[in-house]
Scaffold this active site. Sequence first.
Site: not given
Length: 431
Positions: A70, A79, A110, A129, A208, A220, A225, A273
Amino acid sequence: MPHPGRLTRFRRTLAAGATALAAALVVGIAPATAAHADQVRDLEYWLTEYGFAQAWQTTKGAGVKVAIIDTGVDGTVPDLVGAVTGGTDVSGVGAANGQKPLGDGDAADHGTWVASLLAGRGTGPDSGVLGAAPQASLLTASVALGKSTGAVNSDDQIAQAVRWAVDAGASVINISLTRNTLDWPTSWDDAFQYAFSHDVVVVAAAGNRGSGTTEVGAPATIPGVLTVAGVDRAGQASFDASSQGITIGVSAPSEQLVGANPGGGYVQWAGTSGAAPLVAGAVALVRAAHPELKAPDVINRIIRTARPAGGGAVPSPVYGYGLLDAAAAVTATVPHVSANPMGDLTEWIHIHRRAQAPATAAPQAPGAQAAPAPAKLSPERPVEWESFFWPRWSVLTTLWLPFALIAGFVTLLALGGVGAWLHFRRADGRG
Protein backbone atom coordinates in the site's frame (compact mmCIF):
# COMPACT_ATOMS: atom_id res chain seq x y z
CA MET A 1 -7.94 7.95 -11.09
CA PRO A 2 -10.61 7.68 -8.39
CA HIS A 3 -11.62 10.92 -6.77
CA PRO A 4 -10.71 11.14 -3.08
CA GLY A 5 -13.70 11.06 -0.79
CA ARG A 6 -14.69 13.43 1.94
CA LEU A 7 -13.67 12.11 5.33
CA THR A 8 -14.70 12.93 8.84
CA ARG A 9 -11.75 13.20 11.21
CA PHE A 10 -11.59 13.62 14.92
CA ARG A 11 -8.67 13.78 17.31
CA ARG A 12 -8.13 12.58 20.82
CA THR A 13 -7.66 14.90 23.75
CA LEU A 14 -6.64 13.98 27.27
CA ALA A 15 -8.69 15.06 30.26
CA ALA A 16 -8.26 13.98 33.90
CA GLY A 17 -5.96 11.19 32.82
CA ALA A 18 -8.60 9.56 30.60
CA THR A 19 -8.90 9.61 26.81
CA ALA A 20 -11.92 11.37 25.35
CA LEU A 21 -12.90 12.53 21.88
CA ALA A 22 -12.60 16.20 21.00
CA ALA A 23 -15.36 15.90 18.42
CA ALA A 24 -17.79 13.22 17.29
CA LEU A 25 -18.20 11.79 13.83
CA VAL A 26 -21.03 13.63 12.16
CA VAL A 27 -21.80 11.52 9.12
CA GLY A 28 -24.87 9.72 10.35
CA ILE A 29 -23.12 8.56 13.52
CA ALA A 30 -24.77 8.87 16.93
CA PRO A 31 -22.79 10.38 19.82
CA ALA A 32 -20.67 7.97 21.83
CA THR A 33 -22.38 6.25 24.71
CA ALA A 34 -21.07 6.35 28.25
CA ALA A 35 -20.27 2.63 28.13
CA HIS A 36 -16.74 3.10 26.82
CA ALA A 37 -14.03 5.71 27.19
CA ASP A 38 -13.51 5.96 23.44
CA GLN A 39 -16.15 6.23 20.73
CA VAL A 40 -13.89 4.56 18.20
CA ARG A 41 -14.29 1.05 19.59
CA ASP A 42 -18.06 1.46 19.68
CA LEU A 43 -18.03 2.18 15.95
CA GLU A 44 -16.34 -1.13 15.09
CA TYR A 45 -19.59 -3.03 14.60
CA TRP A 46 -17.88 -5.73 12.51
CA LEU A 47 -15.93 -7.08 15.48
CA THR A 48 -19.07 -8.71 16.88
CA GLU A 49 -21.38 -8.85 13.85
CA TYR A 50 -18.81 -10.65 11.68
CA GLY A 51 -17.53 -13.06 14.31
CA PHE A 52 -14.13 -11.60 15.15
CA ALA A 53 -14.71 -11.26 18.89
CA GLN A 54 -15.86 -14.87 19.04
CA ALA A 55 -12.92 -16.07 16.93
CA TRP A 56 -10.53 -14.37 19.38
CA GLN A 57 -11.53 -16.94 21.97
CA THR A 58 -9.43 -19.32 19.86
CA THR A 59 -6.74 -17.02 18.47
CA LYS A 60 -5.91 -13.38 17.79
CA GLY A 61 -3.46 -14.14 15.00
CA ALA A 62 -0.21 -14.34 16.94
CA GLY A 63 2.69 -15.74 14.93
CA VAL A 64 1.23 -14.87 11.52
CA LYS A 65 2.93 -12.30 9.28
CA VAL A 66 0.67 -10.24 7.01
CA ALA A 67 2.18 -8.00 4.33
CA ILE A 68 0.39 -4.80 3.37
CA ILE A 69 1.25 -3.56 -0.11
CA ASP A 70 0.00 0.00 0.00
CA THR A 71 1.05 3.64 0.31
CA GLY A 72 3.11 3.01 3.43
CA VAL A 73 2.15 2.19 7.03
CA ASP A 74 2.99 4.60 9.82
CA GLY A 75 3.89 2.18 12.59
CA THR A 76 4.35 4.98 15.12
CA VAL A 77 0.66 5.74 15.56
CA PRO A 78 -0.53 4.63 19.02
CA ASP A 79 -2.91 1.99 17.63
CA LEU A 80 -0.09 0.26 15.70
CA VAL A 81 2.76 0.38 18.20
CA GLY A 82 4.51 -2.99 18.03
CA ALA A 83 2.48 -4.21 15.06
CA VAL A 84 4.90 -3.41 12.21
CA THR A 85 7.85 -5.78 12.37
CA GLY A 86 9.39 -5.24 8.93
CA GLY A 87 9.16 -3.15 5.82
CA THR A 88 10.62 -1.95 2.57
CA ASP A 89 10.02 0.64 -0.14
CA VAL A 90 9.65 -0.43 -3.76
CA SER A 91 8.87 2.99 -5.21
CA GLY A 92 12.32 4.54 -5.00
CA VAL A 93 10.93 7.61 -3.21
CA GLY A 94 9.87 6.25 0.19
CA ALA A 95 11.61 5.34 3.42
CA ALA A 96 13.70 2.17 3.57
CA ASN A 97 11.44 0.68 6.24
CA GLY A 98 8.23 1.32 4.24
CA GLN A 99 6.73 3.45 7.00
CA LYS A 100 6.72 6.81 5.22
CA PRO A 101 3.21 7.56 3.87
CA LEU A 102 3.42 8.25 0.13
CA GLY A 103 1.04 10.14 -2.11
CA ASP A 104 -1.07 13.26 -2.18
CA GLY A 105 -3.69 14.07 0.43
CA ASP A 106 -5.74 11.14 1.67
CA ALA A 107 -3.83 8.66 -0.49
CA ALA A 108 -0.80 9.03 1.78
CA ASP A 109 -2.89 7.95 4.79
CA HIS A 110 -4.45 4.99 3.01
CA GLY A 111 -1.92 2.35 4.03
CA THR A 112 -2.20 3.23 7.71
CA TRP A 113 -6.00 3.04 7.65
CA VAL A 114 -5.76 -0.41 6.07
CA ALA A 115 -3.17 -1.57 8.62
CA SER A 116 -5.20 -0.44 11.60
CA LEU A 117 -8.28 -2.33 10.42
CA LEU A 118 -6.18 -5.44 9.91
CA ALA A 119 -4.00 -5.55 13.03
CA GLY A 120 -4.62 -2.47 15.17
CA ARG A 121 -3.71 -2.97 18.82
CA GLY A 122 -5.99 -0.25 20.18
CA THR A 123 -4.79 2.26 22.76
CA GLY A 124 -6.39 0.62 25.79
CA PRO A 125 -8.86 -2.10 26.83
CA ASP A 126 -11.78 -0.15 25.37
CA SER A 127 -10.14 2.55 23.26
CA GLY A 128 -8.60 2.94 19.85
CA VAL A 129 -8.87 0.79 16.73
CA LEU A 130 -8.70 -2.94 17.35
CA GLY A 131 -7.92 -4.82 14.16
CA ALA A 132 -9.37 -8.06 12.86
CA ALA A 133 -6.21 -9.93 13.91
CA PRO A 134 -4.84 -7.76 16.72
CA GLN A 135 -1.82 -9.97 17.46
CA ALA A 136 -0.68 -10.58 13.87
CA SER A 137 2.61 -9.04 12.74
CA LEU A 138 2.60 -6.55 9.87
CA LEU A 139 5.08 -6.13 7.03
CA THR A 140 4.76 -2.96 4.97
CA ALA A 141 5.84 -2.50 1.36
CA SER A 142 5.33 1.14 0.37
CA VAL A 143 4.36 1.98 -3.18
CA ALA A 144 3.84 5.34 -4.91
CA LEU A 145 0.82 5.31 -7.16
CA GLY A 146 -1.47 7.61 -9.14
CA LYS A 147 -0.21 11.18 -9.42
CA SER A 148 2.69 10.46 -7.06
CA THR A 149 4.33 7.69 -9.05
CA GLY A 150 7.79 6.76 -7.88
CA ALA A 151 11.03 6.18 -9.67
CA VAL A 152 9.88 2.64 -10.46
CA ASN A 153 7.06 1.74 -12.88
CA SER A 154 3.88 1.12 -10.87
CA ASP A 155 3.40 -2.36 -12.35
CA ASP A 156 6.97 -3.26 -11.39
CA GLN A 157 6.40 -1.88 -7.90
CA ILE A 158 3.63 -4.40 -7.26
CA ALA A 159 5.64 -7.30 -8.68
CA GLN A 160 8.64 -6.40 -6.52
CA ALA A 161 6.48 -5.89 -3.45
CA VAL A 162 4.81 -9.31 -3.78
CA ARG A 163 8.17 -11.06 -4.10
CA TRP A 164 9.61 -9.11 -1.17
CA ALA A 165 6.63 -10.01 1.02
CA VAL A 166 7.08 -13.71 0.28
CA ASP A 167 10.80 -13.60 1.00
CA ALA A 168 10.14 -11.66 4.23
CA GLY A 169 8.01 -14.51 5.53
CA ALA A 170 4.46 -13.29 4.94
CA SER A 171 1.82 -16.02 4.78
CA VAL A 172 -0.89 -13.47 3.92
CA ILE A 173 -0.68 -10.45 1.57
CA ASN A 174 -3.26 -7.66 1.50
CA ILE A 175 -3.56 -5.47 -1.62
CA SER A 176 -6.17 -2.70 -1.39
CA LEU A 177 -5.19 -1.23 -4.77
CA THR A 178 -6.47 -1.54 -8.31
CA ARG A 179 -4.92 -1.39 -11.75
CA ASN A 180 -8.34 -0.34 -13.12
CA THR A 181 -8.02 -2.93 -15.89
CA LEU A 182 -9.14 -6.54 -16.12
CA ASP A 183 -5.72 -7.65 -17.35
CA TRP A 184 -2.27 -7.37 -15.85
CA PRO A 185 1.37 -7.45 -17.02
CA THR A 186 3.32 -10.68 -17.36
CA SER A 187 5.58 -9.58 -14.51
CA TRP A 188 2.60 -10.13 -12.24
CA ASP A 189 2.27 -13.68 -13.56
CA ASP A 190 5.68 -14.49 -12.14
CA ALA A 191 5.23 -12.56 -8.89
CA PHE A 192 1.84 -14.01 -7.98
CA GLN A 193 2.90 -17.50 -9.02
CA TYR A 194 5.87 -17.04 -6.70
CA ALA A 195 3.47 -16.20 -3.86
CA PHE A 196 1.14 -19.11 -4.55
CA SER A 197 4.04 -21.57 -4.87
CA HIS A 198 5.19 -20.47 -1.39
CA ASP A 199 1.76 -21.12 0.15
CA VAL A 200 0.79 -17.45 0.53
CA VAL A 201 -2.84 -16.28 0.57
CA VAL A 202 -3.28 -13.07 -1.44
CA VAL A 203 -6.32 -10.92 -0.57
CA ALA A 204 -7.39 -8.06 -2.87
CA ALA A 205 -10.12 -5.40 -2.85
CA ALA A 206 -12.78 -5.59 -5.55
CA GLY A 207 -12.82 -1.80 -6.09
CA ASN A 208 -15.38 0.96 -5.65
CA ARG A 209 -18.04 1.93 -8.17
CA GLY A 210 -18.36 5.31 -6.48
CA SER A 211 -14.69 6.00 -7.18
CA GLY A 212 -14.92 5.09 -10.85
CA THR A 213 -14.11 1.37 -10.77
CA THR A 214 -17.23 -0.09 -12.38
CA GLU A 215 -15.95 -3.66 -12.55
CA VAL A 216 -13.39 -5.69 -10.66
CA GLY A 217 -9.85 -4.92 -11.83
CA ALA A 218 -6.44 -6.55 -11.38
CA PRO A 219 -5.09 -7.82 -9.06
CA ALA A 220 -8.62 -8.82 -8.02
CA THR A 221 -9.06 -10.60 -11.38
CA ILE A 222 -5.99 -12.83 -11.00
CA PRO A 223 -6.88 -16.53 -10.55
CA GLY A 224 -6.04 -17.71 -7.05
CA VAL A 225 -6.52 -14.30 -5.40
CA LEU A 226 -9.20 -14.03 -2.72
CA THR A 227 -11.22 -11.03 -3.91
CA VAL A 228 -13.34 -9.09 -1.43
CA ALA A 229 -16.56 -7.19 -2.20
CA GLY A 230 -18.15 -4.63 0.12
CA VAL A 231 -21.47 -4.46 1.94
CA ASP A 232 -23.19 -1.82 4.05
CA ARG A 233 -24.18 -2.04 7.71
CA ALA A 234 -27.28 -4.04 6.80
CA GLY A 235 -25.25 -6.61 4.87
CA GLN A 236 -26.49 -5.39 1.49
CA ALA A 237 -24.17 -4.83 -1.45
CA SER A 238 -22.75 -1.34 -1.21
CA PHE A 239 -23.87 0.73 -4.19
CA ASP A 240 -20.86 3.04 -4.08
CA ALA A 241 -18.27 1.02 -2.18
CA SER A 242 -18.13 -2.21 -4.14
CA SER A 243 -17.65 -3.33 -7.73
CA GLN A 244 -18.98 -6.57 -9.18
CA GLY A 245 -17.26 -9.47 -10.90
CA ILE A 246 -17.16 -13.23 -11.24
CA THR A 247 -13.88 -13.42 -9.31
CA ILE A 248 -15.38 -12.22 -6.00
CA GLY A 249 -14.87 -14.73 -3.22
CA VAL A 250 -16.44 -13.17 -0.14
CA SER A 251 -18.01 -9.95 1.11
CA ALA A 252 -17.19 -7.83 4.17
CA PRO A 253 -18.12 -4.40 5.59
CA SER A 254 -17.08 -1.48 3.40
CA GLU A 255 -19.11 1.37 4.89
CA GLN A 256 -18.96 3.31 8.16
CA LEU A 257 -15.39 2.10 8.71
CA VAL A 258 -12.90 3.72 11.06
CA GLY A 259 -9.11 3.74 10.98
CA ALA A 260 -6.09 5.21 12.70
CA ASN A 261 -4.67 8.26 10.98
CA PRO A 262 -0.95 9.05 10.55
CA GLY A 263 0.02 11.80 12.93
CA GLY A 264 -2.78 10.96 15.37
CA GLY A 265 -6.54 10.83 15.46
CA TYR A 266 -8.95 8.75 13.48
CA VAL A 267 -10.81 8.78 10.19
CA GLN A 268 -14.16 7.49 9.02
CA TRP A 269 -14.15 6.10 5.51
CA ALA A 270 -15.75 3.67 3.11
CA GLY A 271 -14.56 1.33 0.38
CA THR A 272 -13.49 -2.22 -0.35
CA SER A 273 -10.01 -1.05 0.66
CA GLY A 274 -11.33 -1.52 4.20
CA ALA A 275 -13.25 -4.72 3.49
CA ALA A 276 -10.10 -6.46 2.22
CA PRO A 277 -8.01 -6.12 5.42
CA LEU A 278 -10.93 -7.43 7.47
CA VAL A 279 -10.86 -10.58 5.35
CA ALA A 280 -7.05 -10.67 5.42
CA GLY A 281 -7.30 -10.49 9.20
CA ALA A 282 -9.72 -13.42 9.20
CA VAL A 283 -7.26 -15.34 7.02
CA ALA A 284 -4.54 -14.61 9.59
CA LEU A 285 -6.79 -15.99 12.35
CA VAL A 286 -7.36 -19.18 10.36
CA ARG A 287 -3.65 -19.57 9.69
CA ALA A 288 -2.88 -19.10 13.38
CA ALA A 289 -5.56 -21.58 14.50
CA HIS A 290 -4.73 -24.15 11.81
CA PRO A 291 -1.01 -23.86 10.98
CA GLU A 292 -1.12 -27.25 9.27
CA LEU A 293 -3.44 -26.01 6.50
CA LYS A 294 -2.17 -24.97 3.09
CA ALA A 295 -3.42 -21.82 1.37
CA PRO A 296 -6.20 -23.53 -0.67
CA ASP A 297 -7.74 -24.97 2.51
CA VAL A 298 -7.43 -21.62 4.30
CA ILE A 299 -9.27 -19.86 1.47
CA ASN A 300 -11.84 -22.64 1.37
CA ARG A 301 -12.59 -22.08 5.04
CA ILE A 302 -13.25 -18.40 4.41
CA ILE A 303 -15.65 -18.91 1.49
CA ARG A 304 -17.41 -22.10 2.64
CA THR A 305 -18.32 -20.68 6.05
CA ALA A 306 -19.58 -17.37 4.61
CA ARG A 307 -23.18 -16.51 5.47
CA PRO A 308 -25.66 -16.49 2.56
CA ALA A 309 -26.40 -13.07 1.07
CA GLY A 310 -28.56 -11.73 -1.72
CA GLY A 311 -30.76 -14.79 -2.09
CA GLY A 312 -29.37 -15.69 -5.51
CA ALA A 313 -26.96 -18.23 -6.91
CA VAL A 314 -23.74 -19.00 -5.03
CA PRO A 315 -21.18 -17.82 -5.87
CA SER A 316 -22.58 -14.57 -7.24
CA PRO A 317 -20.82 -11.64 -8.95
CA VAL A 318 -22.12 -9.38 -6.17
CA TYR A 319 -21.46 -11.25 -2.91
CA GLY A 320 -19.25 -14.13 -3.97
CA TYR A 321 -19.96 -16.97 -1.52
CA GLY A 322 -21.56 -14.60 1.00
CA LEU A 323 -20.77 -12.54 4.07
CA LEU A 324 -17.59 -13.20 6.02
CA ASP A 325 -17.98 -15.17 9.27
CA ALA A 326 -14.62 -15.08 11.05
CA ALA A 327 -15.72 -17.30 13.94
CA ALA A 328 -17.02 -20.05 11.66
CA ALA A 329 -13.92 -19.83 9.47
CA VAL A 330 -11.76 -20.52 12.53
CA THR A 331 -13.86 -23.17 14.28
CA ALA A 332 -16.10 -24.96 11.75
CA THR A 333 -15.39 -28.34 10.20
CA VAL A 334 -14.65 -27.73 6.53
CA PRO A 335 -13.74 -30.41 3.95
CA HIS A 336 -10.22 -30.51 2.55
CA VAL A 337 -9.58 -29.26 -0.98
CA SER A 338 -6.68 -30.12 -3.23
CA ALA A 339 -6.76 -26.95 -5.35
CA ASN A 340 -7.28 -23.25 -4.78
CA PRO A 341 -11.04 -22.66 -5.04
CA MET A 342 -10.38 -19.19 -6.47
CA GLY A 343 -8.66 -20.61 -9.54
CA ASP A 344 -5.28 -21.68 -10.89
CA LEU A 345 -2.97 -18.97 -12.22
CA THR A 346 -0.59 -21.49 -13.78
CA GLU A 347 -3.40 -22.99 -15.84
CA TRP A 348 -4.60 -19.52 -16.84
CA ILE A 349 -1.12 -18.59 -18.04
CA HIS A 350 -0.88 -21.81 -20.04
CA ILE A 351 -4.14 -21.01 -21.81
CA HIS A 352 -3.87 -17.25 -22.29
CA ARG A 353 -0.14 -16.60 -22.66
CA ARG A 354 0.96 -19.67 -24.58
CA ALA A 355 0.62 -18.04 -28.01
CA GLN A 356 2.60 -14.94 -27.11
CA ALA A 357 5.84 -14.50 -28.97
CA PRO A 358 8.87 -12.24 -28.41
CA ALA A 359 8.63 -8.74 -29.83
CA THR A 360 11.08 -9.63 -32.62
CA ALA A 361 9.17 -12.72 -33.70
CA ALA A 362 6.48 -13.08 -36.37
CA PRO A 363 2.96 -11.77 -35.67
CA GLN A 364 1.06 -13.66 -33.00
CA ALA A 365 -1.45 -16.31 -33.84
CA PRO A 366 -5.12 -15.32 -33.82
CA GLY A 367 -6.53 -15.17 -30.29
CA ALA A 368 -3.18 -14.57 -28.64
CA GLN A 369 -3.29 -12.15 -25.71
CA ALA A 370 -0.63 -9.48 -25.68
CA ALA A 371 0.81 -8.24 -22.41
CA PRO A 372 -0.91 -4.99 -21.44
CA ALA A 373 0.91 -1.69 -21.40
CA PRO A 374 1.95 -0.36 -17.99
CA ALA A 375 -0.89 1.29 -16.15
CA LYS A 376 -1.01 3.61 -13.17
CA LEU A 377 -2.41 1.89 -10.15
CA SER A 378 -4.43 3.79 -7.60
CA PRO A 379 -5.56 3.08 -4.07
CA GLU A 380 -9.20 2.19 -3.63
CA ARG A 381 -9.93 5.57 -2.16
CA PRO A 382 -12.83 6.30 0.18
CA VAL A 383 -16.24 6.98 -1.28
CA GLU A 384 -17.52 10.52 -0.95
CA TRP A 385 -20.15 11.05 1.72
CA GLU A 386 -22.50 13.30 -0.25
CA SER A 387 -26.26 13.60 -0.30
CA PHE A 388 -28.58 13.26 -3.27
CA PHE A 389 -29.10 17.02 -3.20
CA TRP A 390 -25.35 17.76 -3.34
CA PRO A 391 -24.29 15.10 -5.81
CA ARG A 392 -21.00 14.10 -7.42
CA TRP A 393 -20.48 14.71 -11.14
CA SER A 394 -21.26 11.04 -11.80
CA VAL A 395 -24.65 11.52 -10.15
CA LEU A 396 -25.23 14.71 -12.11
CA THR A 397 -24.54 12.99 -15.41
CA THR A 398 -26.34 9.73 -14.69
CA LEU A 399 -29.38 10.98 -12.81
CA TRP A 400 -29.89 14.72 -12.52
CA LEU A 401 -28.98 15.66 -16.09
CA PRO A 402 -31.32 13.14 -17.77
CA PHE A 403 -34.05 14.09 -15.29
CA ALA A 404 -33.56 17.77 -16.06
CA LEU A 405 -33.72 17.15 -19.82
CA ILE A 406 -36.90 15.10 -19.52
CA ALA A 407 -38.48 17.65 -17.18
CA GLY A 408 -37.58 20.46 -19.56
CA PHE A 409 -39.05 18.61 -22.52
CA VAL A 410 -42.30 17.91 -20.65
CA THR A 411 -42.48 21.54 -19.55
CA LEU A 412 -42.09 22.74 -23.15
CA LEU A 413 -44.87 20.40 -24.27
CA ALA A 414 -47.12 21.65 -21.50
CA LEU A 415 -46.43 25.28 -22.32
CA GLY A 416 -47.04 24.59 -25.98
CA GLY A 417 -50.34 22.93 -25.19
CA VAL A 418 -51.47 25.82 -22.99
CA GLY A 419 -50.48 28.31 -25.68
CA ALA A 420 -52.42 26.42 -28.34
CA TRP A 421 -55.49 26.22 -26.10
CA LEU A 422 -55.41 29.98 -25.42
CA HIS A 423 -54.93 30.66 -29.13
CA PHE A 424 -58.01 28.64 -30.07
CA ARG A 425 -60.07 30.25 -27.32
CA ARG A 426 -59.20 33.70 -28.62
CA ALA A 427 -60.00 32.56 -32.14
CA ASP A 428 -63.42 31.27 -31.02
CA GLY A 429 -64.13 34.57 -29.25
CA ARG A 430 -63.40 36.62 -32.36
CA GLY A 431 -65.73 34.45 -34.46
